[in-house]
Design an enzyme around this catalytic site. Structure first.
Site, mmCIF file in Angstrom:
data_model
loop_
_atom_site.group_PDB
_atom_site.id
_atom_site.type_symbol
_atom_site.label_atom_id
_atom_site.label_comp_id
_atom_site.label_asym_id
_atom_site.label_seq_id
_atom_site.Cartn_x
_atom_site.Cartn_y
_atom_site.Cartn_z
ATOM 1 N N ILE A 1 1.238 -6.604 0.557
ATOM 2 C CA ILE A 1 2.312 -7.578 0.363
ATOM 3 C C ILE A 1 2.436 -7.725 -1.152
ATOM 4 C CG2 ILE A 1 0.648 -9.488 0.670
ATOM 5 C CD1 ILE A 1 2.846 -11.289 1.666
ATOM 6 N N SER A 2 3.652 -7.663 -1.672
ATOM 7 C CA SER A 2 3.853 -7.676 -3.125
ATOM 8 C C SER A 2 3.432 -9.005 -3.744
ATOM 9 C CB SER A 2 5.323 -7.424 -3.462
ATOM 10 O OG SER A 2 5.795 -6.254 -2.830
ATOM 11 N N GLN A 3 3.139 -8.939 -5.040
ATOM 12 C CA GLN A 3 2.834 -10.134 -5.827
ATOM 13 C C GLN A 3 4.018 -11.120 -5.730
ATOM 14 O OE1 GLN A 3 3.003 -9.048 -9.917
ATOM 15 N NE2 GLN A 3 1.906 -10.844 -10.655
ATOM 16 N N ARG B 1 3.803 -18.180 2.795
ATOM 17 C CA ARG B 1 3.216 -16.864 2.503
ATOM 18 C C ARG B 1 1.864 -16.648 3.199
ATOM 19 N NH1 ARG B 1 3.540 -12.618 -1.613
ATOM 20 N NH2 ARG B 1 1.460 -12.066 -2.326
#
Ligand code: SAH
Length: 218
Positions: free
Chosen positions: A69-71, A43
């Site tokens: 960017i999503s959790q 990530r």
């Protein structure tokens, strides 16, 4: 190049494992292929350099162009809900950093992903190529229309919040296909919705509350 990516990967391996245990398993995600993908995808290589040290934190992060960017938990949850397996073809609307596309690509046969911001589409395509993902195809377009050429899709994940579910996406869902989409007003709390197509009929369920960036139109 190769070795420096691997060294960085080592540096973040513990953070990634902790993310999976403390943020994802603890909240109830159990699908093993999903968890393996979350353990594997680096990530920190999907966020801007200045956020690298926060890449495994329990929140979304800015990726430029007003997007995020999503959790990590939300990425894992949406992947699990999609019921991925290596026989399936997936469509993602909202490539962003390419992170969700990479997680999906670890668990399905192929991923098609559409991004409306041209810079993000080209940056993420480049990033995914460098990381060796050969089963992801990214294009710059308005994802509202889906991607008819490669339809039907067993899985459709939408990672931007729409006020309505785009009809072309419902049409491009395969039988027994699963569509996961945040629905609700922009910049507020939205509901994550699951649509399942069964013998041409749509079954809808409401999953949880989320907060995504808005679904835009070209
Ligand atoms: N899945 C991404 C999260 C991206 S945030 C990741 O893992 O990083 C949502 C993305 O949806 C943004 O990049 C935004 O530009 C994009 N988007 C918004 N409306 C869109 C549309 N109509 N078609 C394609 N992409 C869209």
């Amino acid at each position: 190049m190769e070795s420096s990516i691997l060294q960085q990967d080592d540096r973040f391996a513990a953070a990634r494992e902790k993310m999976v245990t403390q943020q994802i398993i603890s909240r109830g995600v159990t699908d093993e292929p999903t968890l393996q993908a979350m353990r594997k995808v680096p990530r920190h290589l999907f966020v801007p350099k200045e956020y690298e040290s926060e890449a495994y934190d329990d929140n979304p992060l800015p990726i430029g162009y007003g997007q995020t960017i999503s959790q990590p938990y939300i990425v894992a949850y949406m992947t699990e809900v999609a019921k991925p397996d290596h026989s399936k073809t997936a469509l993602e609307i909202g490539t962003g950093s390419g992170y969700q596309a990479a997680v999906l690509a670890e668990t399905v046969k192929s991923v098609y992903s559409i991004e409306i911001v041209p810079e993000l589409a080209s940056e993420s395509a480049e990033r995914l190529k460098k990381l060796g993902y050969k089963n992801i195809t990214v294009k710059h377009d308005d994802g509202y229309k889906g991607w008819k050429e490669f339809s039907p899709f067993d899985i459709i994940l939408v990672t931007a919040a729409a006020d309505q579910i785009p009809q072309p996406l419902i049409d491009q869902l395969a039988d027994n296909g699963r569509l996961v989409i945040p629905v609700g007003p922009p910049m507020a709390v939205q509901e994550l919705i699951l649509l399942v197509k069964k013998n041409g009929k749509i079954e809808k369920s409401r999953l949880t509350f989320v907060r995504f960036v808005p679904f835009k139109r070209l």
